[in-house]
Scaffold this active site. Structure first.
Site, PDB file in Angstrom:
ATOM      1  N   SER A 143       0.855  -1.192   0.000  1.00  0.00           N
ATOM      2  CA  SER A 143       0.000   0.000   0.000  1.00  0.00           C
ATOM      3  C   SER A 143       0.889   1.239   0.000  1.00  0.00           C
ATOM      4  CB  SER A 143      -0.873  -0.005   1.248  1.00  0.00           C
ATOM      5  OG  SER A 143      -1.484   1.249   1.434  1.00  0.00           O
TER       6      SER A 143
ATOM      7  N   TYR B  99      -1.983  -0.703  10.383  1.00  0.00           N
ATOM      8  CA  TYR B  99      -1.971  -1.125   8.976  1.00  0.00           C
ATOM      9  C   TYR B  99      -0.708  -0.601   8.286  1.00  0.00           C
ATOM     10  CZ  TYR B  99      -3.749  -1.561   4.117  1.00  0.00           C
ATOM     11  OH  TYR B  99      -3.919  -1.861   2.789  1.00  0.00           O
TER      12      TYR B  99
HETATM   13  P1  NDP Z   1     -11.278  -6.709  -0.552  1.00  0.00           P
HETATM   14  O1  NDP Z   1     -11.752  -6.670   0.857  1.00  0.00           O
HETATM   15  O2  NDP Z   1     -12.182  -6.272  -1.633  1.00  0.00           O
HETATM   16  O3  NDP Z   1     -10.731  -8.159  -0.900  1.00  0.00           O
HETATM   17  C1  NDP Z   1      -9.969  -8.901   0.001  1.00  0.00           C
HETATM   18  C2  NDP Z   1      -9.916 -10.342  -0.445  1.00  0.00           C
HETATM   19  O4  NDP Z   1      -9.133 -11.084   0.482  1.00  0.00           O
HETATM   20  C3  NDP Z   1     -11.286 -10.994  -0.470  1.00  0.00           C
HETATM   21  O5  NDP Z   1     -11.306 -11.972  -1.473  1.00  0.00           O
HETATM   22  C4  NDP Z   1     -11.358 -11.623   0.920  1.00  0.00           C
HETATM   23  O6  NDP Z   1     -12.322 -12.659   0.952  1.00  0.00           O
HETATM   24  C5  NDP Z   1      -9.926 -12.128   1.061  1.00  0.00           C
HETATM   25  N1  NDP Z   1      -9.470 -12.335   2.437  1.00  0.00           N
HETATM   26  C6  NDP Z   1      -9.548 -11.504   3.476  1.00  0.00           C
HETATM   27  N2  NDP Z   1      -9.020 -12.061   4.574  1.00  0.00           N
HETATM   28  C7  NDP Z   1      -8.600 -13.309   4.216  1.00  0.00           C
HETATM   29  C8  NDP Z   1      -7.984 -14.393   4.898  1.00  0.00           C
HETATM   30  N3  NDP Z   1      -7.696 -14.308   6.201  1.00  0.00           N
HETATM   31  N4  NDP Z   1      -7.702 -15.509   4.220  1.00  0.00           N
HETATM   32  C9  NDP Z   1      -7.991 -15.613   2.911  1.00  0.00           C
HETATM   33  N5  NDP Z   1      -8.577 -14.625   2.208  1.00  0.00           N
HETATM   34  C10 NDP Z   1      -8.883 -13.484   2.846  1.00  0.00           C
HETATM   35  O7  NDP Z   1      -9.947  -5.792  -0.523  1.00  0.00           O
HETATM   36  P2  NDP Z   1      -8.976  -5.311  -1.718  1.00  0.00           P
HETATM   37  O8  NDP Z   1      -9.192  -6.093  -2.924  1.00  0.00           O
HETATM   38  O9  NDP Z   1      -9.089  -3.843  -1.802  1.00  0.00           O
HETATM   39  O10 NDP Z   1      -7.572  -5.628  -1.035  1.00  0.00           O
HETATM   40  C11 NDP Z   1      -6.616  -6.489  -1.595  1.00  0.00           C
HETATM   41  C12 NDP Z   1      -5.242  -6.064  -1.104  1.00  0.00           C
HETATM   42  O11 NDP Z   1      -4.970  -4.739  -1.541  1.00  0.00           O
HETATM   43  C13 NDP Z   1      -5.077  -6.051   0.425  1.00  0.00           C
HETATM   44  O12 NDP Z   1      -3.826  -6.575   0.763  1.00  0.00           O
HETATM   45  C14 NDP Z   1      -5.156  -4.568   0.765  1.00  0.00           C
HETATM   46  O13 NDP Z   1      -4.478  -4.277   1.954  1.00  0.00           O
HETATM   47  C15 NDP Z   1      -4.496  -3.963  -0.455  1.00  0.00           C
HETATM   48  N6  NDP Z   1      -4.801  -2.552  -0.691  1.00  0.00           N
HETATM   49  C16 NDP Z   1      -6.101  -2.146  -0.898  1.00  0.00           C
HETATM   50  C17 NDP Z   1      -6.383  -0.808  -1.101  1.00  0.00           C
HETATM   51  C18 NDP Z   1      -7.778  -0.322  -1.290  1.00  0.00           C
HETATM   52  O14 NDP Z   1      -8.012   0.889  -1.121  1.00  0.00           O
HETATM   53  N7  NDP Z   1      -8.728  -1.145  -1.654  1.00  0.00           N
HETATM   54  C19 NDP Z   1      -5.300   0.211  -1.122  1.00  0.00           C
HETATM   55  C20 NDP Z   1      -3.992  -0.335  -0.917  1.00  0.00           C
HETATM   56  C21 NDP Z   1      -3.762  -1.657  -0.720  1.00  0.00           C
HETATM   57  P3  NDP Z   1     -13.008 -13.140   2.334  1.00  0.00           P
HETATM   58  O15 NDP Z   1     -13.182 -11.911   3.187  1.00  0.00           O
HETATM   59  O16 NDP Z   1     -14.278 -13.786   1.953  1.00  0.00           O
HETATM   60  O17 NDP Z   1     -12.026 -14.097   2.928  1.00  0.00           O
END
Ligand code: NDP
Length: 276
Positions: free
Chosen positions: A165, A178
């Site tokens: 991030s 975070y």
């Molecule tokens: P979302 O919440 O849309 O997606 C997260 C995904 O990860 C989902 O598929 C969720 O599914 C899965 N997930 C969460 N926890 C777990 C776990 N313990 N085990 C397995 N799967 C898990 O978030 P984003 O797509 O936005 O985020 C993706 C990455 O990008 C993250 O690392 C985030 O920190 C990073 N990021 C995001 C930003 C943003 O503004 N969106 C900005 C900068 C970085 P489920 O909950 O059903 O398990």
């Protein structure tokens, strides 16, 4: 007439280049947290490029839907592997890697994407708890999955991309746990890039600014963050926040042969917002 004839030619050249460099056919790609958001967009990109993809998350309904979307756009209609697994749990991670190898016989590309945010400041009585959760989810999970994947990536000259991030290097009063966790992701990446380079494995991060996904709701303050996103949109030099496609484009570069001399790098995808 020169102008008219050069334009289509240029387009053909670009298309040829992307065919040569962005062909992931028969590659096995594991994307953690690919049942939604950035991970799902990434899985669909690789599926479209002919890869065999592993869909992961904790919600089987969302996983099944994501897998179906990937199969629909796969040129050879490859079935995506559906892996319900919590990346913070060791047994789940073991099963994730073992089933991937069992099913597809190898691993070429690992995208450590699963993660989430959390509020927390120095005055927060629950700070240590939040910090521990952030490190478990965003750092230890990546270390665990990567450690289990490396023996397989050694065999394929594999590539790893960790999703970090802009908050990994831009301090934020409200998101300290975070920020700390994502900062660790960047340094973890650089350290293992040094170690894995001689093994033929490249490791980089993509550092996005805000992207509208379920991330905001998952952080537990969708409405507050909606205001923050609007502010970020207005102040960004390019006057918008990121899209999942912006992040996929960076991942596509870092996993293709175009970046074959790039490792230990953090690729910031933020419209220049870090300088504002
Ligand atoms: P979302 O919440 O849309 O997606 C997260 C995904 O990860 C989902 O598929 C969720 O599914 C899965 N997930 C969460 N926890 C777990 C776990 N313990 N085990 C397995 N799967 C898990 O978030 P984003 O797509 O936005 O985020 C993706 C990455 O990008 C993250 O690392 C985030 O920190 C990073 N990021 C995001 C930003 C943003 O503004 N969106 C900005 C900068 C970085 P489920 O909950 O059903 O398990």
């Amino acid at each position: 007439s020169g102008n008219h004839s050069s334009l289509p030619l240029m387009q053909v050249t670009t298309e040829k280049m992307s065919n040569r460099n962005r062909d992931f056919s028969e590659k096995v790609v594991l994307i953690t947290g690919s049942s939604g958001g950035i991970g799902l967009a990434t899985a669909k990109y690789f599926a479209r490029c002919g890869a065999k993809v592993v869909i992961n998350g904790r919600n089987p309904v969302a996983i099944a839907k994501a897998a179906e979307e990937c199969q629909c756009i796969s040129p050879k209609k490859y079935r995506a592997l559906q892996m319900k697994a919590d990346v913070t749990k060791e047994d789940d991670c073991k099963r994730l890697i073992a089933t991937t190898i069992d099913q597809f016989g190898k691993l070429d590309i690992l995208i450590n994407n699963a993660g989430a945010g959390a509020f927390g400041s120095i005055y927060d009585p629950k700070l240590l708890e939040t910090l521990e959760h952030m490190i478990n989810l965003n750092v230890k999970s990546i270390a665990m999955v990567t450690q289990m994947a490396v023996p397989h990536l050694e065999k394929t000259n594999g590539v790893i991309v960790n999703i970090s991030s802009t908050l990994s290097f831009k301090p934020n009063v409200h998101f300290m746990p975070y920020c700390v966790a994502k900062s660790a992701v960047d340094m973890f990446t650089k350290c293992i890039a040094m170690e894995l380079g001689p093994k033929g494995i490249r490791v980089n991060t993509v550092n996005p600014t805000a992207v509208r996904t379920n991330f905001q709701a998952a952080t537990g303050a969708g409405e507050i963050l909606d205001g923050v996103l609007k502010h970020l949109e207005q102040t960004n030099p390019l006057r918008r926040i990121g899209t999942t496609e912006d992040i996929v484009n960076a991942i596509a570069y870092l996993t293709s042969s175009e970046s074959s001399f790039v490792t230990g790098h953090s690729l910031v995808v933020d419209g220049g917002s870090v300088y504002v």
